[in-house]
Design a protein around this motif. Structure first.
Motif, PDB file in Angstrom:
ATOM      1  N   ALA A  58       7.843  -9.181 -12.851  1.00 33.60           N
ATOM      2  CA  ALA A  58       8.393  -7.952 -13.421  1.00 33.60           C
ATOM      3  C   ALA A  58       9.616  -7.479 -12.641  1.00 33.60           C
ATOM      4  N   VAL A  59       9.541  -7.525 -11.318  1.00 36.42           N
ATOM      5  CA  VAL A  59      10.683  -7.103 -10.495  1.00 36.42           C
ATOM      6  C   VAL A  59      11.865  -8.050 -10.698  1.00 36.42           C
ATOM      7  N   ALA A  60      11.597  -9.334 -10.795  1.00 36.05           N
ATOM      8  CA  ALA A  60      12.682 -10.301 -10.993  1.00 36.05           C
ATOM      9  C   ALA A  60      13.383 -10.068 -12.326  1.00 36.05           C
ATOM     10  N   LEU A  61      12.616  -9.855 -13.394  1.00 35.22           N
ATOM     11  CA  LEU A  61      13.220  -9.630 -14.709  1.00 35.22           C
ATOM     12  C   LEU A  61      13.996  -8.321 -14.753  1.00 35.22           C
ATOM     13  N   ARG A  62      13.590  -7.375 -13.953  1.00 35.48           N
ATOM     14  CA  ARG A  62      14.290  -6.093 -13.936  1.00 35.48           C
ATOM     15  C   ARG A  62      15.514  -6.115 -13.028  1.00 35.48           C
ATOM     16  N   ASN A  63      15.450  -6.873 -11.955  1.00 38.22           N
ATOM     17  CA  ASN A  63      16.417  -6.698 -10.877  1.00 38.22           C
ATOM     18  C   ASN A  63      17.392  -7.845 -10.706  1.00 38.22           C
ATOM     19  N   TYR A  64      17.101  -9.033 -11.214  1.00 36.16           N
ATOM     20  CA  TYR A  64      17.949 -10.174 -10.866  1.00 36.16           C
ATOM     21  C   TYR A  64      19.329 -10.019 -11.499  1.00 36.16           C
ATOM     22  N   PRO A  65      20.409 -10.118 -10.712  1.00 35.27           N
ATOM     23  CA  PRO A  65      21.745  -9.818 -11.237  1.00 35.27           C
ATOM     24  C   PRO A  65      22.192 -10.741 -12.373  1.00 35.27           C
ATOM     25  N   THR A  66      21.739 -11.991 -12.388  1.00 40.33           N
ATOM     26  CA  THR A  66      22.182 -12.908 -13.434  1.00 40.33           C
ATOM     27  C   THR A  66      21.765 -12.418 -14.813  1.00 40.33           C
ATOM     28  N   ILE A  67      20.597 -11.796 -14.913  1.00 42.95           N
ATOM     29  CA  ILE A  67      20.160 -11.264 -16.203  1.00 42.95           C
ATOM     30  C   ILE A  67      21.095 -10.158 -16.654  1.00 42.95           C
ATOM     31  N   ALA A  68      21.474  -9.259 -15.731  1.00 37.62           N
ATOM     32  CA  ALA A  68      22.420  -8.195 -16.079  1.00 37.62           C
ATOM     33  C   ALA A  68      23.754  -8.789 -16.525  1.00 37.62           C
ATOM     34  N   GLN A  69      24.191  -9.840 -15.854  1.00 38.97           N
ATOM     35  CA  GLN A  69      25.443 -10.482 -16.232  1.00 38.97           C
ATOM     36  C   GLN A  69      25.372 -11.012 -17.666  1.00 38.97           C
ATOM     37  N   LYS A  70      24.296 -11.695 -17.997  1.00 35.76           N
ATOM     38  CA  LYS A  70      24.152 -12.235 -19.350  1.00 35.76           C
ATOM     39  C   LYS A  70      23.997 -11.122 -20.381  1.00 35.76           C
ATOM     40  N   GLN A  71      23.327 -10.028 -20.010  1.00 36.02           N
ATOM     41  CA  GLN A  71      23.177  -8.910 -20.932  1.00 36.02           C
ATOM     42  C   GLN A  71      24.535  -8.299 -21.268  1.00 36.02           C
ATOM     43  N   PHE A  72      25.386  -8.152 -20.280  1.00 31.95           N
ATOM     44  CA  PHE A  72      26.690  -7.565 -20.545  1.00 31.95           C
ATOM     45  C   PHE A  72      27.584  -8.526 -21.330  1.00 31.95           C
ATOM     46  N   ARG A  73      27.397  -9.816 -21.130  1.00 38.20           N
ATOM     47  CA  ARG A  73      28.139 -10.766 -21.960  1.00 38.20           C
ATOM     48  C   ARG A  73      27.666 -10.692 -23.410  1.00 38.20           C
ATOM     49  N   LEU A  74      26.370 -10.472 -23.594  1.00 36.32           N
ATOM     50  CA  LEU A  74      25.867 -10.270 -24.949  1.00 36.32           C
ATOM     51  C   LEU A  74      26.449  -8.994 -25.546  1.00 36.32           C
ATOM     52  N   ARG A  75      26.547  -7.944 -24.747  1.00 36.71           N
ATOM     53  CA  ARG A  75      27.156  -6.704 -25.234  1.00 36.71           C
ATOM     54  C   ARG A  75      28.607  -6.949 -25.654  1.00 36.71           C
ATOM     55  N   ALA A  76      29.330  -7.731 -24.857  1.00 37.81           N
ATOM     56  CA  ALA A  76      30.716  -8.056 -25.213  1.00 37.81           C
ATOM     57  C   ALA A  76      30.776  -8.846 -26.518  1.00 37.81           C
ATOM     58  N   ALA A  77      29.831  -9.780 -26.706  1.00 39.70           N
ATOM     59  CA  ALA A  77      29.805 -10.565 -27.944  1.00 39.70           C
ATOM     60  C   ALA A  77      29.508  -9.675 -29.144  1.00 39.70           C
ATOM     61  N   LYS A  78      28.642  -8.706 -28.980  1.00 39.89           N
ATOM     62  CA  LYS A  78      28.347  -7.783 -30.072  1.00 39.89           C
ATOM     63  C   LYS A  78      29.551  -6.891 -30.375  1.00 39.89           C
ATOM     64  N   ALA A  79      30.275  -6.484 -29.330  1.00 40.01           N
ATOM     65  CA  ALA A  79      31.498  -5.720 -29.561  1.00 40.01           C
ATOM     66  C   ALA A  79      32.525  -6.563 -30.308  1.00 40.01           C
ATOM     67  N   ASN A  80      32.526  -7.872 -30.054  1.00 37.35           N
ATOM     68  CA  ASN A  80      33.430  -8.760 -30.778  1.00 37.35           C
ATOM     69  C   ASN A  80      33.061  -8.844 -32.257  1.00 37.35           C
ATOM     70  N   VAL A  81      31.767  -8.739 -32.572  1.00 41.23           N
ATOM     71  CA  VAL A  81      31.348  -8.699 -33.983  1.00 41.23           C
ATOM     72  C   VAL A  81      31.924  -7.462 -34.660  1.00 41.23           C
ATOM     73  N   THR A  82      31.822  -6.312 -33.991  1.00 44.72           N
ATOM     74  CA  THR A  82      32.401  -5.084 -34.550  1.00 44.72           C
ATOM     75  C   THR A  82      33.911  -5.220 -34.706  1.00 44.72           C
ATOM     76  N   LEU A  83      34.546  -5.865 -33.730  1.00 43.49           N
ATOM     77  CA  LEU A  83      35.989  -6.088 -33.822  1.00 43.49           C
ATOM     78  C   LEU A  83      36.326  -6.952 -35.033  1.00 43.49           C
ATOM     79  N   ALA A  84      35.517  -7.977 -35.299  1.00 39.25           N
ATOM     80  CA  ALA A  84      35.773  -8.838 -36.454  1.00 39.25           C
ATOM     81  C   ALA A  84      35.665  -8.050 -37.757  1.00 39.25           C
ATOM     82  N   LYS A  85      34.772  -7.073 -37.798  1.00 40.47           N
ATOM     83  CA  LYS A  85      34.610  -6.271 -39.012  1.00 40.47           C
ATOM     84  C   LYS A  85      35.832  -5.403 -39.296  1.00 40.47           C
ATOM     85  N   THR A  86      36.585  -5.058 -38.263  1.00 43.09           N
ATOM     86  CA  THR A  86      37.758  -4.206 -38.479  1.00 43.09           C
ATOM     87  C   THR A  86      38.869  -4.941 -39.224  1.00 43.09           C
ATOM     88  N   GLN A  87      38.751  -6.266 -39.409  1.00 37.94           N
ATOM     89  CA  GLN A  87      39.761  -6.989 -40.181  1.00 37.94           C
ATOM     90  C   GLN A  87      39.815  -6.531 -41.625  1.00 37.94           C
TER      91      GLN A  87
END
Length: 502
Positions: A58-87
């Motif tokens: 539980a602590v590893a899933l909450r605290n390990y920095p690599t997970i946060a890194q991948k989560q923010f990359r997913l957030r960026a990918a989702k923002a790119n989906v919204t950007l594609a919709k603005t076309q």
């Protein structure tokens, strides 16, 4: 005049309706397809003095920095989906310009070129009869709308490419979580094994010190040669050194575990009771599809992303139909002999208004060749991604076969180690009696004492190896929940064996 006013109202209606409808539809459609991603950041935690295996995960899933890194990359990918919709939104530009311009105009032509020749402003009006540098006030206001009505599927292809990129990022998050949890559990088992070695070495040291005391008593009574006392001192010192090394290995294992949990340099211990007992009988983990493993999903998402890229490149070489609409006003402070309309506000307010509505058809003929080269590149990358997927499936199949072999063989070893411990204890008792009566020497007794410690270590490590094999098999399935269920059963039913299908 009435027709002109009606045309102006019609142009304004087109601009307003097109902008409002498509803005509303696009934003609603884009918002409906989005999934919120919570902010995941490195969060310091206060660990208890001793952690369980579930707490470590539980602590590893909450605290390990690599997970946060991948989560923010997913957030960026989702923002790119919204950007594609603005076309789908039109381009709507509002310009206001006030200037002071000399009125020295002459009939001439500006040739189009690559740069557009932006250094020369566009001028209009009759040619000047004389040259003067006296500035005249000018104003220009305009509202311009450009909307791509027909794109032959290009924007939809871009949407699919953005979604494919988001799916790849989401699969990467899931794989990272699985890897982090697996690494935390594996490090926890290493710490448990190191702790069991210390317990066994301490027990060995106690046996050695007891035998040493007995030997010195017998030497003092003249029943044993004096060399036995020196030999036992040697064995005790050697065991103490082994204990120091075992303590070193335990502390290093805890440091490794702390790093895998994302709390490096934390001081804590592990609760090893559940995973040193014999785990539940697991003959198999039911049938499963390796295509659903996070690693396979990630590689599949990469293949689909390159496929979507090829569709985008195919759609790029298609004709486009644009809707163009403009409303603009102009004014000047030039004298009445040049500009018969009366100036307004000294030339800073518009004197006349105009509108324009039309369509533009465009077809990028010569873009075929660079787009074809890019598509060939995307196709080659797709083939490489497919090969990567095949390699990933080979690795998973190998890990599955290896985990099943390890589980089967480690369970057989674990079934024999209790017998090994009992036999070592019986042998130690008998050798002690023989040594006390002078029927054997201290070498055999020391060997018997060591055998007990070694047997206990073998027994503890054999159980840990079974747990490690179950962990490896759960990882191959892409889900550690079956492993954690076995841990829960061991915590609640110590020593109880529950059959499970293999």
């Amino acid at each position: 005049m009435a027709l002109q006013r009606a045309g102006v109202r019609w142009a304004f209606s087109i601009v307003g309706a097109a902008f409002g409808v498509f803005l509303f539809a696009t934003l609603v459609f884009a918002a409906g397809r989005e999934t919120p991603v919570p902010d995941v950041q490195f969060q310091p935690v206060t660990l208890p003095k001793a952690v369980t295996i579930r707490e470590a995960v539980a602590v590893a899933l909450r605290n390990y920095p690599t997970i946060a890194q991948k989560q923010f990359r997913l957030r960026a990918a989702k923002a790119n989906v919204t950007l594609a919709k603005t076309q789908y939104l039109p381009n709507l530009n509002l310009d206001l310009q006030e200037s002071a311009v000399s009125a020295n105009r002459i009939a001439s032509v500006v040739m189009n070129n690559v740069s557009g020749f932006d250094t020369v402003p566009v001028d209009s009006g009759p040619s000047a009869t004389y040259q003067s540098l006296r500035p005249q006030a000018n104003n220009l206001e305009g509202l311009n709308l450009n909307w791509l009505m027909i794109d032959m599927g290009l924007r939809h292809a871009n949407d699919n490419y953005a979604y494919a990129d988001a799916r790849s990022a989401r699969a990467d998050v899931n794989l990272t979580k699985l890897d982090v949890a697996f690494a935390a559990v594996d490090a926890f088992l290493d710490a448990v094994a190191a702790k069991q070695v210390i317990i066994s070495v301490k027990a060995e040291l106690e046996h050695m010190e007891s035998a040493n005391l007995r030997s010195k008593t017998l030497v003092a009574q003249g029943l044993r040669p004096g060399v036995d006392a020196a030999d036992w001192d040697y064995e005790v010192a050697k065991t103490k050194i082994a204990l120091i090394r075992a303590e070193r290995d335990r502390r290093l294992a805890l440091v490794e575990l702390a790093e895998k949990m994302g709390v490096a340099n934390s001081d804590f211990d592990v609760i090893s009771d559940p995973v040193i007992s014999r785990p539940v009988e697991v003959s198999t983990f039911g049938p499963f599809d390796m295509q659903s493993h996070p690693l396979a999903l990630l590689k599949t998402a990469d293949v689909m992303r390159w496929q979507a890229k090829q569709v985008v490149l195919d759609k790029a070489w298609r004709p486009h139909l644009w809707l163009n609409a403009s409303i603009w006003g102009r004014g000047s402070s030039e004298p009445s002999n040049i500009n018969p309309l009366s100036e307004k506000g000294g030339g800073i307010l518009p004197q006349v208004f105009n509108y324009m509505v039309g369509v533009t058809y465009s077809f990028p003929f010569m873009e075929y060749f660079p787009l074809k080269a890019q598509r060939d590149m995307a196709h080659a990358n797709e083939m490489a991604a497919r090969a990567d997927l095949d390699l990933a499936m080979q690795i998973l199949e190998k890990k599955d076969a290896r985990a099943r072999i390890l589980l089967s063989q480690s369970r057989k070893v674990a079934e024999e180690t209790p017998t090994l411990v009992e036999a070592a204890k019986v042998r130690e008792i008998k050798v002690q009696k023989r040594y006390g009566t002078g029927l054997t020497n201290m070498v055999e007794l020391a060997d018997a004492e060591k055998s007990i410690a070694q047997a206990e270590v073998e027994n503890a490590l054999a159980q840990v190896d079974v747990w490690r094999s179950i962990l490896s098999l759960a990882y191959v399935q892409g889900d550690l929940r079956p492993f954690m269920q076995c841990v829960d059963i061991a915590e609640g039913n110590t020593g109880r064996q529950i059959g499970m299908k293999e």
